[in-house]
Design a protein around this motif. Structure first.
Motif, PDB file in Angstrom:
ATOM      1  N   THR B  48       0.855  -1.184   0.000  1.00  0.00           N
ATOM      2  CA  THR B  48       0.000   0.000   0.000  1.00  0.00           C
ATOM      3  C   THR B  48       0.879   1.217   0.000  1.00  0.00           C
ATOM      4  OG1 THR B  48      -0.742  -1.202   1.914  1.00  0.00           O
ATOM      5  CG2 THR B  48      -2.312   0.259   0.896  1.00  0.00           C
ATOM      6  N   VAL B  50       1.047   5.539  -0.087  1.00  0.00           N
ATOM      7  CA  VAL B  50       0.333   6.789   0.108  1.00  0.00           C
ATOM      8  C   VAL B  50       0.551   7.621  -1.142  1.00  0.00           C
ATOM      9  CG1 VAL B  50       0.209   8.861   1.471  1.00  0.00           C
ATOM     10  CG2 VAL B  50       0.628   6.672   2.578  1.00  0.00           C
ATOM     11  N   THR B  53      -2.169  13.447  -0.491  1.00  0.00           N
ATOM     12  CA  THR B  53      -2.756  13.860   0.787  1.00  0.00           C
ATOM     13  C   THR B  53      -3.700  14.996   0.519  1.00  0.00           C
ATOM     14  OG1 THR B  53      -0.572  13.445   1.650  1.00  0.00           O
ATOM     15  CG2 THR B  53      -2.167  14.326   3.176  1.00  0.00           C
ATOM     16  N   ILE B  54      -4.953  14.808   0.824  1.00  0.00           N
ATOM     17  CA  ILE B  54      -5.939  15.874   0.663  1.00  0.00           C
ATOM     18  C   ILE B  54      -6.276  16.350   2.070  1.00  0.00           C
ATOM     19  CG2 ILE B  54      -8.258  16.432  -0.048  1.00  0.00           C
ATOM     20  CD1 ILE B  54      -8.041  14.584  -2.290  1.00  0.00           C
ATOM     21  N   ASN B  57      -6.111  13.896   5.160  1.00  0.00           N
ATOM     22  CA  ASN B  57      -6.391  12.476   4.941  1.00  0.00           C
ATOM     23  C   ASN B  57      -5.467  11.950   3.861  1.00  0.00           C
ATOM     24  OD1 ASN B  57      -8.492  12.997   6.620  1.00  0.00           O
ATOM     25  ND2 ASN B  57     -10.022  13.087   4.993  1.00  0.00           N
ATOM     26  N   PRO B  58      -4.639  10.983   4.193  1.00  0.00           N
ATOM     27  CA  PRO B  58      -3.795  10.404   3.150  1.00  0.00           C
ATOM     28  C   PRO B  58      -4.595   9.410   2.313  1.00  0.00           C
ATOM     29  CG  PRO B  58      -3.292   9.404   5.263  1.00  0.00           C
ATOM     30  CD  PRO B  58      -4.356  10.422   5.514  1.00  0.00           C
ATOM     31  N   ILE B  59      -4.438   9.544   1.010  1.00  0.00           N
ATOM     32  CA  ILE B  59      -5.096   8.593   0.097  1.00  0.00           C
ATOM     33  C   ILE B  59      -4.083   7.521  -0.247  1.00  0.00           C
ATOM     34  CG2 ILE B  59      -6.195   8.324  -2.134  1.00  0.00           C
ATOM     35  CD1 ILE B  59      -7.104  11.096  -1.999  1.00  0.00           C
ATOM     36  N   SER B  60      -4.446   6.303   0.024  1.00  0.00           N
ATOM     37  CA  SER B  60      -3.490   5.230  -0.242  1.00  0.00           C
ATOM     38  C   SER B  60      -4.041   4.331  -1.335  1.00  0.00           C
ATOM     39  CB  SER B  60      -3.234   4.420   1.022  1.00  0.00           C
ATOM     40  OG  SER B  60      -4.451   3.908   1.494  1.00  0.00           O
ATOM     41  N   ALA B  61      -3.148   3.825  -2.153  1.00  0.00           N
ATOM     42  CA  ALA B  61      -3.502   2.900  -3.219  1.00  0.00           C
ATOM     43  C   ALA B  61      -2.768   1.589  -2.960  1.00  0.00           C
ATOM     44  CB  ALA B  61      -3.115   3.470  -4.578  1.00  0.00           C
ATOM     45  N   THR B  62      -3.488   0.518  -3.193  1.00  0.00           N
ATOM     46  CA  THR B  62      -2.869  -0.804  -3.009  1.00  0.00           C
ATOM     47  C   THR B  62      -2.441  -1.332  -4.370  1.00  0.00           C
ATOM     48  OG1 THR B  62      -4.506  -1.120  -1.314  1.00  0.00           O
ATOM     49  CG2 THR B  62      -3.179  -3.020  -1.900  1.00  0.00           C
TER      50      THR B  62
END
Lengths: 163, 197
Positions: B48, B50, B53-54, B57-62
């Protein structure tokens, strides 16, 4: 019978020499520079180790093919030629499969790794590489036929040896 | 070669020693190629990242790295699988039916099949080697980023599978050379038994 064998061997070896030489030369002269939005994009065969390996393997095979063309047909070196044919066929197989793997990534990209295809920008380079790979394929097929034919003609008198 | 009627000559000790050596080499080659197939087929890593970051809140992609994503690795798995099946069949044929022959073609067919398997393994392992080199070093001219720094254990396992396949290739080369040498030995017991009335 011996004359037909000699002519067949000579023709096969001539074809093998021609195709490997063509593959090496076409790959080595593939070079293209394009500029896209003031960013210049250059594609050469030396930028990819797989293509360098392909050129070197085909160059070795063509030099060997050229030397064997002049071997007299009743020399004792023909058994060494059979062994060297097998070694070179293996070398050519490995080089063509490596070059094909990298060329496939260049043409289709790999979306999972984030690799974009480059054939859209340097299409002339891509076409030349495709031509070199096609010549390499014909070369490996000819070497495979040569290997089987050499095993049949050189080693056959030994296989039917009567005790 | 004086033979009584109906008596089969003993196989010479040197040729049975050669048969045992080839069998042992085949077992090792079978294990090497089977290990390469299995390690590469189970090669998978999920991580995963990161991505952005908005606000806070960090947006993470797997992201997953699988061997099926690369055609070269698929060819590697298929080639090594076929090579292990070939070795297994040859081991079974040697152990359970060592004298089964069809018009004297057994040794020639085995030698030709061995050569074809060597070519197959060699093609598969070389394609995988160059794809792995591309993944490890990237290619700055084509703007292809390297992936081994993010997916370390995927790359390590792939490297191990490639090494196992190279070991299998080496043993298969030895087996092919020995099979061709067996072809060249004069088949004296076949010729003599055809002379017995």
């Amino acid at each position: 019978m011996a004359k037909i064998k000699r002519i067949c061997t000579f023709l096969l070896r001539l074809i093998a020499f021609g195709t490997t030489l063509a593959a090496a030369i076409v790959m080595a002269t593939s070079h293209e520079t394009t500029s896209l939005f003031a960013v210049s994009f250059e594609a050469k065969y030396t930028y990819t180790p797989a293509f360098k390996y392909f050129v070197i393997a085909n160059a070795i095979a063509s030099v060997y093919g050229f030397l064997v063309l002049f071997l007299p047909s009743d020399s004792l070196l023909w058994r060494l030629v059979v062994a060297m044919d097998a070694v070179l066929a293996m070398l050519l197989t490995s080089s063509i499969s490596a070059a094909l793997a990298i060329a496939q990534v260049g043409k289709k990209g790999n979306s999972h790794a984030g690799w974009l295809p480059i054939c859209g920008q340097v299409s002339k380079y891509c076409n030349q590489v495709t031509g070199a790979l096609a010549a390499g394929f014909v070369g490996i097929i000819t070497y495979a036929i040569l290997l089987l034919y050499a095993v049949h003609t050189v080693l056959n008198p030994l296989l039917v040896q009567k005790t | 070669m004086a033979l009584q009627n109906g008596e089969k000559p003993k196989v010479g000790s040197s040729s049975s020693g050669l048969i045992r050596v080839v069998l042992l080499l085949r077992v090792v080659a079978f294990f090497a190629t089977a290990a390469a197939t299995i390690v590469m087929a189970l090669n998978k890593q999920t991580k995963t990242f990161v991505v952005a970051t908005i606000g806070s809140n960090p947006i993470s992609a797997t992201l997953t790295a699988k061997f099926q994503h690369t055609p070269a690795f698929v060819f590697f798995v298929v080639a090594n699988g076929m090579a292990s099946i070939h070795n297994l069949l040859m081991i079974i044929a040697d152990v359970f039916a060592p004298n089964f022959d069809y018009k004297g073609l057994r040794l020639a067919v085995i030698a030709i099949l061995d050569m074809m398997t060597v070519a197959l393994i060699s093609g598969g392992v070389n394609a995988a080697v160059f794809m792995a080199e591309l993944g490890k070093n990237g290619n700055s001219h084509a703007r292809w980023n390297k992936i081994c720094d993010k997916f370390g254990s995927f790359c390590d396992r792939g490297g191990g599978a490639i090494i196992a396949s190279f070991v299998g290739l080496l043993f298969m080369l030895l087996i092919t050379a020995l099979s061709i040498i067996k072809l060249l030995k004069p088949k004296s017991h076949h010729n003599c038994s055809s002379l017995v009335p």
